[in-house]
Design a protein around this motif. Structure first.
Motif, mmCIF file in Angstrom:
data_model
loop_
_atom_site.group_PDB
_atom_site.id
_atom_site.type_symbol
_atom_site.label_atom_id
_atom_site.label_comp_id
_atom_site.label_asym_id
_atom_site.label_seq_id
_atom_site.Cartn_x
_atom_site.Cartn_y
_atom_site.Cartn_z
ATOM 1 N N ALA A 91 47.614 31.054 42.283
ATOM 2 C CA ALA A 91 48.347 31.406 41.066
ATOM 3 C C ALA A 91 47.896 32.742 40.507
ATOM 4 O O ALA A 91 48.720 33.549 40.038
ATOM 5 C CB ALA A 91 48.164 30.303 40.019
ATOM 6 N N LEU A 92 46.601 33.019 40.546
ATOM 7 C CA LEU A 92 46.087 34.281 40.019
ATOM 8 C C LEU A 92 46.514 35.465 40.874
ATOM 9 O O LEU A 92 46.872 36.528 40.361
ATOM 10 C CB LEU A 92 44.562 34.221 39.917
ATOM 11 C CG LEU A 92 44.014 33.316 38.813
ATOM 12 C CD1 LEU A 92 42.523 33.092 38.999
ATOM 13 C CD2 LEU A 92 44.297 33.918 37.440
ATOM 14 N N VAL A 93 46.485 35.290 42.182
ATOM 15 C CA VAL A 93 46.919 36.365 43.077
ATOM 16 C C VAL A 93 48.396 36.659 42.848
ATOM 17 O O VAL A 93 48.818 37.822 42.797
ATOM 18 C CB VAL A 93 46.652 35.990 44.549
ATOM 19 C CG1 VAL A 93 47.320 36.996 45.482
ATOM 20 C CG2 VAL A 93 45.153 35.942 44.823
ATOM 21 N N SER A 95 47.727 44.725 34.960
ATOM 22 C CA SER A 95 46.848 45.896 34.927
ATOM 23 C C SER A 95 45.395 45.488 35.134
ATOM 24 O O SER A 95 44.567 46.306 35.537
ATOM 25 C CB SER A 95 46.976 46.628 33.586
ATOM 26 O OG SER A 95 46.566 45.793 32.506
ATOM 27 N N LEU A 96 45.088 44.208 34.870
ATOM 28 C CA LEU A 96 43.716 43.720 34.991
ATOM 29 C C LEU A 96 43.747 42.203 35.118
ATOM 30 O O LEU A 96 44.514 41.532 34.426
ATOM 31 C CB LEU A 96 42.903 44.107 33.747
ATOM 32 C CG LEU A 96 41.433 43.674 33.692
ATOM 33 C CD1 LEU A 96 40.612 44.413 34.747
ATOM 34 C CD2 LEU A 96 40.851 43.921 32.295
ATOM 35 N N VAL A 97 42.927 41.672 36.020
ATOM 36 C CA VAL A 97 42.742 40.227 36.150
ATOM 37 C C VAL A 97 41.313 39.907 35.726
ATOM 38 O O VAL A 97 40.365 40.566 36.169
ATOM 39 C CB VAL A 97 42.998 39.742 37.587
ATOM 40 C CG1 VAL A 97 42.619 38.270 37.743
ATOM 41 C CG2 VAL A 97 44.469 39.942 37.963
ATOM 42 N N ALA A 123 37.942 34.431 46.156
ATOM 43 C CA ALA A 123 39.295 34.611 46.701
ATOM 44 C C ALA A 123 40.060 35.689 45.950
ATOM 45 O O ALA A 123 40.763 36.513 46.546
ATOM 46 C CB ALA A 123 40.054 33.284 46.645
ATOM 47 N N VAL A 124 39.905 35.707 44.619
ATOM 48 C CA VAL A 124 40.595 36.722 43.815
ATOM 49 C C VAL A 124 40.110 38.117 44.182
ATOM 50 O O VAL A 124 40.911 39.051 44.341
ATOM 51 C CB VAL A 124 40.374 36.433 42.313
ATOM 52 C CG1 VAL A 124 40.795 37.634 41.460
ATOM 53 C CG2 VAL A 124 41.161 35.200 41.894
ATOM 54 N N LEU A 125 38.803 38.285 44.345
ATOM 55 C CA LEU A 125 38.255 39.596 44.685
ATOM 56 C C LEU A 125 38.785 40.113 46.015
ATOM 57 O O LEU A 125 38.926 41.318 46.213
ATOM 58 C CB LEU A 125 36.725 39.538 44.726
ATOM 59 C CG LEU A 125 36.012 39.379 43.390
ATOM 60 C CD1 LEU A 125 34.518 39.273 43.607
ATOM 61 C CD2 LEU A 125 36.325 40.537 42.460
ATOM 62 N N HIS A 126 39.070 39.212 46.939
ATOM 63 C CA HIS A 126 39.501 39.631 48.263
ATOM 64 C C HIS A 126 41.008 39.776 48.406
ATOM 65 O O HIS A 126 41.480 40.366 49.382
ATOM 66 C CB HIS A 126 38.981 38.657 49.321
ATOM 67 C CG HIS A 126 37.529 38.866 49.641
ATOM 68 N ND1 HIS A 126 36.520 38.413 48.818
ATOM 69 C CD2 HIS A 126 36.925 39.511 50.669
ATOM 70 C CE1 HIS A 126 35.356 38.757 49.348
ATOM 71 N NE2 HIS A 126 35.565 39.421 50.455
ATOM 72 N N HIS A 127 41.787 39.261 47.456
ATOM 73 C CA HIS A 127 43.233 39.255 47.655
ATOM 74 C C HIS A 127 44.048 39.855 46.511
ATOM 75 O O HIS A 127 45.269 39.956 46.633
ATOM 76 C CB HIS A 127 43.713 37.826 47.914
ATOM 77 C CG HIS A 127 43.140 37.231 49.166
ATOM 78 N ND1 HIS A 127 43.519 37.636 50.423
ATOM 79 C CD2 HIS A 127 42.190 36.284 49.353
ATOM 80 C CE1 HIS A 127 42.839 36.962 51.336
ATOM 81 N NE2 HIS A 127 42.022 36.143 50.707
#
Length: 302
Positions: free
Chosen positions: A255-257, A264-266, A287-291
């Motif tokens: 969902a975050l990806v 502009s920012l997560v 996972a967020v950092l990589h995708h």
């Protein structure tokens, strides 16, 4: 002590993109910017060091070039240069201690919107006591804003609205530091805060049957009430911030990806706990950092 943001410089395109993002954030916060370049003497200098330069001279030139680029783009910003004779991870972690924020660069994956998080960045993110923002190579001011009409750039129309700030929220273990960071980020930008909470499917075991998933409108309504109650005091504290809430079942990282495509920012969290093999980032944040393609802020919290 002078309030400031710190960013790491290593001569790469991604570190320069991170430095410019950090400069824009420093302007938004009204603070100064500190550029840190770590270097250590080696018997055999790296191939990137010109044959006619010493390692220290080359390190100074890398730092000076970055500082000149930042000063040219932001003439009113106070920029401090620090050359640190230490390993990159150690220098950055030490520099982050008295900073409001640490900003690092990450290489974009070829053909894929995302990060390649190097070992230094990963160690720093996992251990920093301060929030860390990772910025991919190629990130620029226009990427933070909605597309302007007729192809006019945000630099020409400063009022061009910012893209959303996205917050990943765990209503079971809400964290004040994380939520406040997201609200403040949205407030500074005049952006909408898009809060995402993803919940799993609980299971119950009837007396006469096997475990079974629980779903339906009652479960969704209960999750929605919890989410609204969690955010209510923050909405009251930041009345000028427009908040959009998304509630769903499934995988939080997915969902975050998905939401990051227009952001502009997560903003995600990292619990400051020790694992059996040392500190770690957490599955969702990893996972967020990589995708995720836009800048990602990782906020440490208890």
């Amino acid at each position: 002590m002078l309030r400031h943001i710190t960013t790491g410089i290593d001569g790469s395109a991604e570190s320069l993109a991170a430095a410019h993002w950090a400069a824009r954030e420093a302007v938004r916060r009204g603070v100064s910017l500190t550029l840190v370049h770590a270097w250590k003497w080696h018997p055999r200098p790296a191939p990137s060091v010109p044959a006619d330069r010493s390692e220290r001279d080359w390190a100074e030139e890398i730092l000076d070039r970055a500082a000149s680029s930042i000063r040219a783009a932001h003439p009113g910003l106070q920029v401090v240069e620090r050359l640190v004779p230490d390993s990159a991870a150690a220098a950055l972690l030490a520099a982050a201690e008295d900073a409001e924020l640490l900003v690092l660069g990450s290489r974009g994956l070829s053909g894929v919107a995302g990060f390649m998080v190097g070992s230094v960045s990963q160690r720093v993110v996992a251990r920093s006591s301060r929030p860390v923002v990772l910025v991919r190579a190629g990130e620029n001011s226009a990427d933070e804003h909605l597309t302007a009409l007729d192809g006019i750039s945000p630099e020409e129309i400063p009022e061009t609205p910012y893209r959303d700030v996205v917050l990943g929220l765990d209503t079971q273990r809400p964290c004040d530091e994380l939520i406040e960071f997201a609200f403040e980020s949205a407030r500074r930008r005049g952006a909408t805060l898009h809060v995402i909470h993803v919940f799993g499917t609980p299971r119950v075991k009837p007396a006469d049957g096997p475990w079974a998933p629980v779903s339906g409108p009652e479960l969704l309504a209960a999750q929605e009430r919890t989410m609204v109650a969690t955010l209510r005091p923050w909405c009251e504290k930041f009345p000028g911030v427009s908040v959009v809430e998304t509630l769903s079942q499934g995988r939080a990282a997915t969902a975050l990806v998905r939401a990051s495509a227009g952001a502009s920012l997560v903003v995600v969290g990292r619990r400051t706990r020790e694992a059996h093999i040392g500190t770690h980032i957490g599955a969702v944040t990893h996972a967020v950092l990589h995708h995720v393609g836009c800048p990602v802020a990782v906020v440490p919290h208890d």
